[in-house]
Design an enzyme around this catalytic site. Structure first.
Site, mmCIF file in Angstrom:
data_model
loop_
_atom_site.group_PDB
_atom_site.id
_atom_site.type_symbol
_atom_site.label_atom_id
_atom_site.label_comp_id
_atom_site.label_asym_id
_atom_site.label_seq_id
_atom_site.Cartn_x
_atom_site.Cartn_y
_atom_site.Cartn_z
ATOM 1 N N GLU A 71 5.056 22.640 59.254
ATOM 2 C CA GLU A 71 6.408 23.187 59.440
ATOM 3 C C GLU A 71 7.202 22.409 60.480
ATOM 4 O O GLU A 71 8.352 22.034 60.244
ATOM 5 C CB GLU A 71 6.337 24.660 59.861
ATOM 6 C CG GLU A 71 7.722 25.232 60.124
ATOM 7 C CD GLU A 71 7.722 26.687 60.529
ATOM 8 O OE1 GLU A 71 8.817 27.271 60.565
ATOM 9 O OE2 GLU A 71 6.647 27.234 60.798
ATOM 10 N N ASP A 91 1.290 26.120 58.956
ATOM 11 C CA ASP A 91 2.274 26.813 59.791
ATOM 12 C C ASP A 91 1.556 27.112 61.099
ATOM 13 O O ASP A 91 0.691 27.997 61.149
ATOM 14 C CB ASP A 91 2.757 28.100 59.129
ATOM 15 C CG ASP A 91 3.988 28.678 59.832
ATOM 16 O OD1 ASP A 91 4.181 28.359 61.018
ATOM 17 O OD2 ASP A 91 4.740 29.424 59.192
ATOM 18 N N ILE A 93 2.406 28.455 63.999
ATOM 19 C CA ILE A 93 2.603 29.825 64.467
ATOM 20 C C ILE A 93 3.581 30.497 63.511
ATOM 21 O O ILE A 93 4.779 30.284 63.589
ATOM 22 C CB ILE A 93 3.141 29.886 65.911
ATOM 23 C CG1 ILE A 93 2.165 29.214 66.891
ATOM 24 C CG2 ILE A 93 3.386 31.338 66.320
ATOM 25 C CD1 ILE A 93 2.633 29.243 68.348
ATOM 26 N N ASP A 94 3.047 31.269 62.594
ATOM 27 C CA ASP A 94 3.903 32.015 61.681
ATOM 28 C C ASP A 94 4.256 33.332 62.368
ATOM 29 O O ASP A 94 3.368 34.101 62.744
ATOM 30 C CB ASP A 94 3.190 32.285 60.354
ATOM 31 C CG ASP A 94 4.114 32.921 59.339
ATOM 32 O OD1 ASP A 94 5.266 32.462 59.233
ATOM 33 O OD2 ASP A 94 3.694 33.873 58.656
ATOM 34 N N THR A 96 7.085 33.110 64.818
ATOM 35 C CA THR A 96 7.429 32.580 66.141
ATOM 36 C C THR A 96 8.291 33.552 66.943
ATOM 37 O O THR A 96 8.131 33.682 68.157
ATOM 38 C CB THR A 96 8.148 31.215 66.000
ATOM 39 O OG1 THR A 96 7.277 30.295 65.339
ATOM 40 C CG2 THR A 96 8.512 30.654 67.363
ATOM 41 N N ASP A 220 4.621 29.055 54.507
ATOM 42 C CA ASP A 220 4.573 30.512 54.660
ATOM 43 C C ASP A 220 3.577 31.150 53.700
ATOM 44 O O ASP A 220 3.091 32.259 53.953
ATOM 45 C CB ASP A 220 5.953 31.132 54.407
ATOM 46 C CG ASP A 220 6.986 30.693 55.427
ATOM 47 O OD1 ASP A 220 6.673 30.733 56.630
ATOM 48 O OD2 ASP A 220 8.102 30.305 55.025
#
Length: 243
Positions: A71, A91, A93-94, A96, A220
């Protein structure tokens, strides 16, 4: 293309995700350096960048011929191209926004796709110590215990996850709110935790029955979609069924 050892890929990725989880677990307690991307609510922190760098570096060392879609790398200008080659979709840190506010629903999402299909999926919430894992054809697991979707088929009895999104464009905001307004009378309940990957993971474990969202990116859903399918659920996009 040589044969892919899914178990080896899984083991290497799992170890790296655990290491990255320590970074997230410690950083969520502290003050963050925050930058914005597409809007004032589309955020990135130094931890997003550090975790992605850690994961890509470790996976590149173990699998030098594999490709990557991250990402933050894409946000920085790298092209987002999925080929038939083994590709790690990350990702770091999905959720954030949740991470910035120390809200504990945030996760690391790592998916390995080969020939444009998911082979390995890992979604890890290091704050709550929830490790969701899947290898294609081998089921889905939470902390080593097999999980399955709820099996609920009636919308009126379903707990549904939705997403607010990161756009402040009035037309898009209105669309999101209209969708939820239309949906609420038809379902048992609606929830929005702010992490698409965790939404999928919780559907996989049967804690919710449906997760829907529009405008998501591949990072995602790359891992979460495999979790859902391996747990006995289905994954559908607005154009074509993929599960």
């Amino acid at each position: 293309m040589s044969e892919i050892d899914a178990k080896k890929c899984f083991d290497v990725a799992l170890d790296l995700v655990k290491q990255a989880g320590k970074v997230v677990r410690e950083a969520i307690k502290k003050k963050k350096n925050i930058e914005t991307k597409s809007s004032a609510v589309d955020l990135v922190t130094e931890s997003d960048k550090a975790v992605e760098k850690m994961l890509i570096s470790g996976l590149s060392e173990a699998f030098p011929d594999h490709k990557f879609i991250g990402e933050e790398s894409v946000s920085a200008g790298q092209k987002c191209v999925l080929t038939d080659e083994p590709t790690w979709i990350i990702d770091p840190i999905d959720g954030t926004m949740n991470f910035v506010h120390s809200f504990p629903y945030t996760c690391i999402s790592v998916g390995l796709w080969v020939k444009k299909a998911a082979l390995v999926g890992i979604v890890y919430n290091p704050v709550l110590e929830q490790m969701f894992t899947a290898i294609k054809g081998q089921g889905a697991f939470l902390n080593g215990e097999k999980i399955s979707v709820s099996g609920e088929t009636e919308l009126g009895k379903a707990l549904v996850f939705s997403e607010m999104g990161t756009s402040l464009d009035p037309e898009k905001v209105n669309t999101v709110l209209t969708n939820i307004t239309n949906l609420m009378p038809k379902v048992h309940g609606c929830r929005a935790m702010g992490s698409s990957a965790l939404h999928s993971a919780y559907v996989a474990m049967g804690a919710a029955d449906v997760s829907y969202t529009f405008g998501v990116h591949c990072w995602d859903t790359a891992a979460g979609s495999l979790l859902v399918k391996e747990a006995g659920g289905i994954v559908i996009d607005t154009e074509v069924s993929v599960g």
